[in-house]
Design an enzyme around this catalytic site. Structure first.
Site, PDB file in Angstrom:
ATOM      1  N   CYS A  70       0.832  -1.194   0.000  1.00  0.00           N
ATOM      2  CA  CYS A  70       0.000   0.000   0.000  1.00  0.00           C
ATOM      3  C   CYS A  70       0.874   1.253   0.000  1.00  0.00           C
ATOM      4  O   CYS A  70       1.761   1.399  -0.821  1.00  0.00           O
ATOM      5  CB  CYS A  70      -0.958  -0.075   1.185  1.00  0.00           C
ATOM      6  SG  CYS A  70      -2.318   1.087   1.135  1.00  0.00           S
ATOM      7  N   HIS A  71       0.656   2.180   0.922  1.00  0.00           N
ATOM      8  CA  HIS A  71       1.496   3.375   1.008  1.00  0.00           C
ATOM      9  C   HIS A  71       2.895   3.056   1.535  1.00  0.00           C
ATOM     10  O   HIS A  71       3.821   3.836   1.341  1.00  0.00           O
ATOM     11  CB  HIS A  71       0.852   4.423   1.918  1.00  0.00           C
ATOM     12  CG  HIS A  71      -0.386   5.032   1.348  1.00  0.00           C
ATOM     13  ND1 HIS A  71      -1.638   4.546   1.654  1.00  0.00           N
ATOM     14  CD2 HIS A  71      -0.570   6.058   0.489  1.00  0.00           C
ATOM     15  CE1 HIS A  71      -2.536   5.270   1.013  1.00  0.00           C
ATOM     16  NE2 HIS A  71      -1.924   6.189   0.296  1.00  0.00           N
ATOM     17  N   GLU A 129      -6.472   6.421  -4.245  1.00  0.00           N
ATOM     18  CA  GLU A 129      -6.301   7.643  -3.437  1.00  0.00           C
ATOM     19  C   GLU A 129      -7.466   8.599  -3.690  1.00  0.00           C
ATOM     20  O   GLU A 129      -8.011   9.191  -2.755  1.00  0.00           O
ATOM     21  CB  GLU A 129      -4.972   8.315  -3.777  1.00  0.00           C
ATOM     22  CG  GLU A 129      -4.471   9.275  -2.724  1.00  0.00           C
ATOM     23  CD  GLU A 129      -3.981   8.583  -1.467  1.00  0.00           C
ATOM     24  OE1 GLU A 129      -4.699   8.633  -0.441  1.00  0.00           O
ATOM     25  OE2 GLU A 129      -2.883   8.005  -1.488  1.00  0.00           O
TER      26      GLU A 129
END
Length: 164
Positions: free
Chosen positions: A71-72, A102
């Site tokens: 993910c991030h 996002e």
């Protein structure tokens, strides 16, 4: 939350281990075969510029280990350099939180940069699946997952590499 998650959240020994994590500057990378960058929006302000984390990951990779994120969390890979001084993700197939994901959560204007765009800017060959689908890729001991649903897929790919 699954029963397994709850078992960990209610396990005092496990929680005590989490509360006494080592500071990055005190880590000996030679003692590890894998680094895993967990996700969450907060890491976008922490991981990408943390030289200590970059040094740990670079040493693990140089020693034949695995660099991974989901993910991030994949923003932790943005500034890792290889032995030639190139970005580790340059010309590697990677994934991470997609621009469309996002936008779907409405935070594209609140984060310092978009994960997908920054991975591409650093030379990665960004790939993705459908939004919110479990998706992970491996390219030469770099394992990345697209979104929160991809954590297990990343873990399975890392385990496979370690067993090879």
């Amino acid at each position: 939350m699954t029963d397994l998650d709850w078992a960990y959240y209610t396990n005092d020994d496990f929680l005590n281990q989490l509360s006494t994590t080592l500071a990055a500057e005190s880590i000996d990378p030679s003692a590890y075969e894998v680094i895993y960058y967990a996700g969450g929006h907060g890491v976008m302000w922490d991981f990408a510029e943390d030289q200590n984390l970059q040094n740990i990951a670079s040493a693990i990779y140089k020693n034949g280990g695995v660099v991974s994120g989901v993910c991030h969390g994949v923003v932790g890979l943005l500034n890792i350099k290889d032995e030639n001084g190139e970005h580790l993700i340059n010309n590697k197939k990677v994934t991470g939180f997609a621009n469309t994901e996002e936008a779907a959560v409405g935070l594209e204007k609140n984060v310092p940069f978009l994960t997908e765009d920054e991975l591409i800017r650093k030379g990665a060959n960004y790939v993705k699946s459908d939004d919110w689908a479990e998706f992970a890729v491996v390219d030469n001991r770099v394992v990345t997952g697209q979104n929160p649903a991809s954590g297990a897929a990343v873990a399975k790919k890392v385990i496979h590499l370690l067993q090879a």
